[in-house]
Design a protein around this motif. Sequence first.
Motif, PDB file in Angstrom:
ATOM      1  N   ALA A   1       0.894   6.757  -6.652  1.00  0.00           N
ATOM      2  CA  ALA A   1      -0.230   7.667  -6.870  1.00  0.00           C
ATOM      3  C   ALA A   1       0.217   9.121  -6.738  1.00  0.00           C
ATOM      4  CB  ALA A   1      -1.355   7.364  -5.885  1.00  0.00           C
ATOM      5  N   ILE A   2       1.080   9.417  -5.773  1.00  0.00           N
ATOM      6  CA  ILE A   2       1.638  10.768  -5.658  1.00  0.00           C
ATOM      7  C   ILE A   2       2.358  11.138  -6.947  1.00  0.00           C
ATOM      8  CG2 ILE A   2       3.394  12.171  -4.507  1.00  0.00           C
ATOM      9  CD1 ILE A   2       2.742  10.775  -1.917  1.00  0.00           C
ATOM     10  N   ASP A   3       3.150  10.200  -7.464  1.00  0.00           N
ATOM     11  CA  ASP A   3       3.912  10.449  -8.681  1.00  0.00           C
ATOM     12  C   ASP A   3       2.988  10.710  -9.869  1.00  0.00           C
ATOM     13  OD1 ASP A   3       6.603  10.567  -9.812  1.00  0.00           O
ATOM     14  OD2 ASP A   3       5.983   8.848 -10.997  1.00  0.00           O
ATOM     15  N   ALA A   4       1.829  10.050  -9.865  1.00  0.00           N
ATOM     16  CA  ALA A   4       0.865  10.225 -10.955  1.00  0.00           C
ATOM     17  C   ALA A   4      -0.033  11.439 -10.746  1.00  0.00           C
ATOM     18  CB  ALA A   4       0.010   8.969 -11.099  1.00  0.00           C
ATOM     19  N   GLY A   5       0.123  12.141  -9.630  1.00  0.00           N
ATOM     20  CA  GLY A   5      -0.699  13.318  -9.350  1.00  0.00           C
ATOM     21  C   GLY A   5      -2.067  12.995  -8.786  1.00  0.00           C
ATOM     22  N   ALA A   6      -2.288  11.728  -8.389  1.00  0.00           N
ATOM     23  CA  ALA A   6      -3.586  11.304  -7.846  1.00  0.00           C
ATOM     24  C   ALA A   6      -3.525  11.363  -6.319  1.00  0.00           C
ATOM     25  CB  ALA A   6      -3.927   9.894  -8.320  1.00  0.00           C
ATOM     26  N   VAL A   7      -3.651  12.563  -5.770  1.00  0.00           N
ATOM     27  CA  VAL A   7      -3.376  12.755  -4.353  1.00  0.00           C
ATOM     28  C   VAL A   7      -4.432  12.104  -3.457  1.00  0.00           C
ATOM     29  CG1 VAL A   7      -1.967  14.816  -4.626  1.00  0.00           C
ATOM     30  CG2 VAL A   7      -4.436  15.046  -4.471  1.00  0.00           C
ATOM     31  N   GLU A   8      -5.698  12.108  -3.883  1.00  0.00           N
ATOM     32  CA  GLU A   8      -6.721  11.471  -3.048  1.00  0.00           C
ATOM     33  C   GLU A   8      -6.492   9.961  -2.976  1.00  0.00           C
ATOM     34  OE1 GLU A   8     -11.543  10.702  -2.702  1.00  0.00           O
ATOM     35  OE2 GLU A   8     -10.809  12.231  -4.083  1.00  0.00           O
ATOM     36  N   ARG A   9      -6.147   9.367  -4.129  1.00  0.00           N
ATOM     37  CA  ARG A   9      -5.843   7.939  -4.134  1.00  0.00           C
ATOM     38  C   ARG A   9      -4.641   7.657  -3.245  1.00  0.00           C
ATOM     39  NH1 ARG A   9      -3.075   5.280  -8.811  1.00  0.00           N
ATOM     40  NH2 ARG A   9      -3.965   6.978 -10.032  1.00  0.00           N
ATOM     41  N   ALA A  10      -3.627   8.512  -3.291  1.00  0.00           N
ATOM     42  CA  ALA A  10      -2.449   8.335  -2.446  1.00  0.00           C
ATOM     43  C   ALA A  10      -2.836   8.358  -0.968  1.00  0.00           C
ATOM     44  CB  ALA A  10      -1.419   9.431  -2.735  1.00  0.00           C
ATOM     45  N   TRP A  11      -3.673   9.321  -0.596  1.00  0.00           N
ATOM     46  CA  TRP A  11      -4.091   9.433   0.798  1.00  0.00           C
ATOM     47  C   TRP A  11      -4.812   8.167   1.264  1.00  0.00           C
ATOM     48  CZ3 TRP A  11      -2.793  13.146   4.234  1.00  0.00           C
ATOM     49  CH2 TRP A  11      -3.455  13.142   5.461  1.00  0.00           C
TER      50      TRP A  11
ATOM     51  N   PRO B   1       5.161  -1.283  14.297  1.00  0.00           N
ATOM     52  CA  PRO B   1       5.409   0.163  14.356  1.00  0.00           C
ATOM     53  C   PRO B   1       6.349   0.665  13.266  1.00  0.00           C
ATOM     54  CG  PRO B   1       6.457  -0.981  16.199  1.00  0.00           C
ATOM     55  CD  PRO B   1       5.573  -1.969  15.538  1.00  0.00           C
ATOM     56  N   LEU B   2       7.256  -0.179  12.748  1.00  0.00           N
ATOM     57  CA  LEU B   2       8.138   0.260  11.673  1.00  0.00           C
ATOM     58  C   LEU B   2       7.321   0.634  10.439  1.00  0.00           C
ATOM     59  CD1 LEU B   2       9.971  -1.767  13.483  1.00  0.00           C
ATOM     60  CD2 LEU B   2      11.383  -1.936  11.445  1.00  0.00           C
ATOM     61  N   TYR B   3       6.399  -0.256  10.059  1.00  0.00           N
ATOM     62  CA  TYR B   3       5.583  -0.013   8.879  1.00  0.00           C
ATOM     63  C   TYR B   3       4.631   1.156   9.111  1.00  0.00           C
ATOM     64  CZ  TYR B   3       7.131  -4.305   6.566  1.00  0.00           C
ATOM     65  OH  TYR B   3       7.887  -5.276   5.940  1.00  0.00           O
ATOM     66  N   LEU B   4       4.113   1.277  10.320  1.00  0.00           N
ATOM     67  CA  LEU B   4       3.197   2.371  10.628  1.00  0.00           C
ATOM     68  C   LEU B   4       3.921   3.708  10.554  1.00  0.00           C
ATOM     69  CD1 LEU B   4       0.488   3.488  11.530  1.00  0.00           C
ATOM     70  CD2 LEU B   4       1.094   2.905  13.895  1.00  0.00           C
ATOM     71  N   ALA B   5       5.103   3.784  11.148  1.00  0.00           N
ATOM     72  CA  ALA B   5       5.869   5.038  11.133  1.00  0.00           C
ATOM     73  C   ALA B   5       6.243   5.425   9.704  1.00  0.00           C
ATOM     74  CB  ALA B   5       7.127   4.891  11.988  1.00  0.00           C
ATOM     75  N   HIS B   6       6.624   4.440   8.905  1.00  0.00           N
ATOM     76  CA  HIS B   6       7.000   4.727   7.521  1.00  0.00           C
ATOM     77  C   HIS B   6       5.814   5.269   6.727  1.00  0.00           C
ATOM     78  CE1 HIS B   6       7.901   3.210   3.274  1.00  0.00           C
ATOM     79  NE2 HIS B   6       8.708   4.217   3.482  1.00  0.00           N
ATOM     80  N   ALA B   7       4.646   4.638   6.871  1.00  0.00           N
ATOM     81  CA  ALA B   7       3.455   5.108   6.155  1.00  0.00           C
ATOM     82  C   ALA B   7       3.061   6.509   6.598  1.00  0.00           C
ATOM     83  CB  ALA B   7       2.303   4.132   6.364  1.00  0.00           C
ATOM     84  N   MET B   8       3.132   6.777   7.902  1.00  0.00           N
ATOM     85  CA  MET B   8       2.790   8.104   8.406  1.00  0.00           C
ATOM     86  C   MET B   8       3.713   9.168   7.829  1.00  0.00           C
ATOM     87  SD  MET B   8       2.156   7.032  12.399  1.00  0.00           S
ATOM     88  CE  MET B   8       1.921   8.710  13.004  1.00  0.00           C
TER      89      MET B   8
ATOM     90  N   SER C   1       0.818  -1.214   0.000  1.00  0.00           N
ATOM     91  CA  SER C   1       0.000   0.000   0.000  1.00  0.00           C
ATOM     92  C   SER C   1       0.850   1.262   0.000  1.00  0.00           C
ATOM     93  CB  SER C   1      -0.943   0.009   1.207  1.00  0.00           C
ATOM     94  OG  SER C   1      -1.843  -1.062   1.148  1.00  0.00           O
ATOM     95  N   THR C   2       1.962   1.259   0.725  1.00  0.00           N
ATOM     96  CA  THR C   2       2.826   2.440   0.706  1.00  0.00           C
ATOM     97  C   THR C   2       3.447   2.630  -0.673  1.00  0.00           C
ATOM     98  OG1 THR C   2       4.626   1.111   1.667  1.00  0.00           O
ATOM     99  CG2 THR C   2       3.365   2.486   3.168  1.00  0.00           C
ATOM    100  N   LEU C   3       3.796   1.516  -1.330  1.00  0.00           N
ATOM    101  CA  LEU C   3       4.312   1.630  -2.692  1.00  0.00           C
ATOM    102  C   LEU C   3       3.237   2.195  -3.612  1.00  0.00           C
ATOM    103  CD1 LEU C   3       6.343   1.119  -4.967  1.00  0.00           C
ATOM    104  CD2 LEU C   3       5.513  -1.244  -5.080  1.00  0.00           C
ATOM    105  N   ALA C   4       2.022   1.664  -3.513  1.00  0.00           N
ATOM    106  CA  ALA C   4       0.915   2.157  -4.348  1.00  0.00           C
ATOM    107  C   ALA C   4       0.651   3.637  -4.079  1.00  0.00           C
ATOM    108  CB  ALA C   4      -0.344   1.336  -4.077  1.00  0.00           C
TER     109      ALA C   4
ATOM    110  N   HIS D   1      -4.551   5.156   0.043  1.00  0.00           N
ATOM    111  CA  HIS D   1      -3.603   4.038   0.143  1.00  0.00           C
ATOM    112  C   HIS D   1      -2.776   4.133   1.432  1.00  0.00           C
ATOM    113  CE1 HIS D   1      -4.693   2.339  -3.575  1.00  0.00           C
ATOM    114  NE2 HIS D   1      -3.926   3.051  -4.386  1.00  0.00           N
ATOM    115  N   TYR D   2      -2.390   5.356   1.814  1.00  0.00           N
ATOM    116  CA  TYR D   2      -1.642   5.498   3.069  1.00  0.00           C
ATOM    117  C   TYR D   2      -2.508   5.121   4.270  1.00  0.00           C
ATOM    118  CZ  TYR D   2       2.457   7.607   0.911  1.00  0.00           C
ATOM    119  OH  TYR D   2       3.587   7.816   0.176  1.00  0.00           O
ATOM    120  N   GLU D   3      -3.784   5.490   4.231  1.00  0.00           N
ATOM    121  CA  GLU D   3      -4.682   5.090   5.317  1.00  0.00           C
ATOM    122  C   GLU D   3      -4.806   3.570   5.378  1.00  0.00           C
ATOM    123  OE1 GLU D   3      -6.263   6.906   7.765  1.00  0.00           O
ATOM    124  OE2 GLU D   3      -4.822   8.400   7.062  1.00  0.00           O
ATOM    125  N   LEU D   4      -4.875   2.915   4.228  1.00  0.00           N
ATOM    126  CA  LEU D   4      -4.912   1.459   4.187  1.00  0.00           C
ATOM    127  C   LEU D   4      -3.617   0.872   4.747  1.00  0.00           C
ATOM    128  CD1 LEU D   4      -6.174  -1.244   3.290  1.00  0.00           C
ATOM    129  CD2 LEU D   4      -5.238  -0.812   0.996  1.00  0.00           C
ATOM    130  N   ALA D   5      -2.490   1.452   4.376  1.00  0.00           N
ATOM    131  CA  ALA D   5      -1.204   0.968   4.889  1.00  0.00           C
ATOM    132  C   ALA D   5      -1.124   1.105   6.407  1.00  0.00           C
ATOM    133  CB  ALA D   5      -0.058   1.745   4.228  1.00  0.00           C
TER     134      ALA D   5
END
Length: 376
Positions: A170-180, A196-203, A163-166, A182-186
């Motif tokens: 999405a940020i790179d593609a300019g799809a900011v809502e989709r990025a947000w 906590p490592l994965y959570l901190a990275h996603a945050m 999800s963090t990769l996705a 995906h981060y919430e899913l991550a």
Amino acid sequence: MSTGLRIARTARGWSQERLIREIEQYARQHVTDVATTASLRVYVSEWENGKRSISDRYAVILRQLLGVTDAELRGRPRAPEPSRADGYDDLLSRIDAARSVDQSMVKAFDDQTELLRTMDRRMGASGLVDQMTGHLASLEEALNFAVLPDARRPTALALAGASTLAAWQAIDAGAVERAWRHYELAKRAARDAEAPLYLAHAMAEQAYVLCEAGRPSLGLELIRDAQRTLGSGGSPRLRSWLYAAEAELCAHAGLPGDCQRALSSAVATIPPGHEDRDPDMLSIFLNEAHLARWRGNILALLGDSEAVSSLYSALDVADPSFVRAQAGLHADLVQAHLARAEYDEANAHLRKARLLASRTGSVRQRRRVDLLSARM
């Protein structure tokens, strides 16, 4: 009206004629038939003006070219997926299927994420949207119907990483809502996995959405919350990455003192040597060379003349397979040279940054190149 198509096209700086050429080139490369050039001109105009709906055949091509989901392409809100668990028999069959997710299947999920990461790094994210959407759907399905912790935790970890990769794609593609989203899913997956490592990275990565939306101070608060979430645990490489992210957000927020302190902490924490992958956090790529480039970017944001030497040192050892990162590095050098009023050098790097951004289809880098170009 297909506002989604128009938004995605203009975000790349493409005219309708450029989009038509890209459709024709895609058709030649994939040995598929499309309409004549004259007909495509009519189709694109009518798609964007709501006079013709985009057929599924052309939607597949446009999603690959523009890096958008089907809902984004057609300019409509994403409808909630209907529940397919109709009755106890279907529910139990799904639970039984989820029980078959063992270590070998989780490894297959992780291998697919790694393949998508490699393709993204070398070719850009725009052509991967369908593959990534399907990959996330499979992982969510496995997690939603996994009952016991021995199946849920590894699946949740795999979902958090994917999800963090996705989201970054999405940020790179300019799809900011989709990025947000995906981060919430991550973040949900990382909490499910108690990681906590994965959570901190996603945050911390999610903070970049806030920064690019014009709220760097709020993004900085989120990164510092991520550091508190990690606590004293986590690998030195991840802690260094978090300090560097904090420094960059401080620079954007206009806090040079805090920026320099965070940057010093990042440099002091990074493990020595050429290894850049974190065994506990495979989505982290960071070594001394990468940090030198990041440091140069941050110093350029501050207008520090030392940025140029740091960035050229990073350019000398840059991995050529990190195509999008190289686009960013050349953009950093444009910014650093502009701060020193060195316009010829800035122009040379601007051309390289624009070429690489176009090669990967990066809307994010294209926007940055356009902003730098306006300063020339």
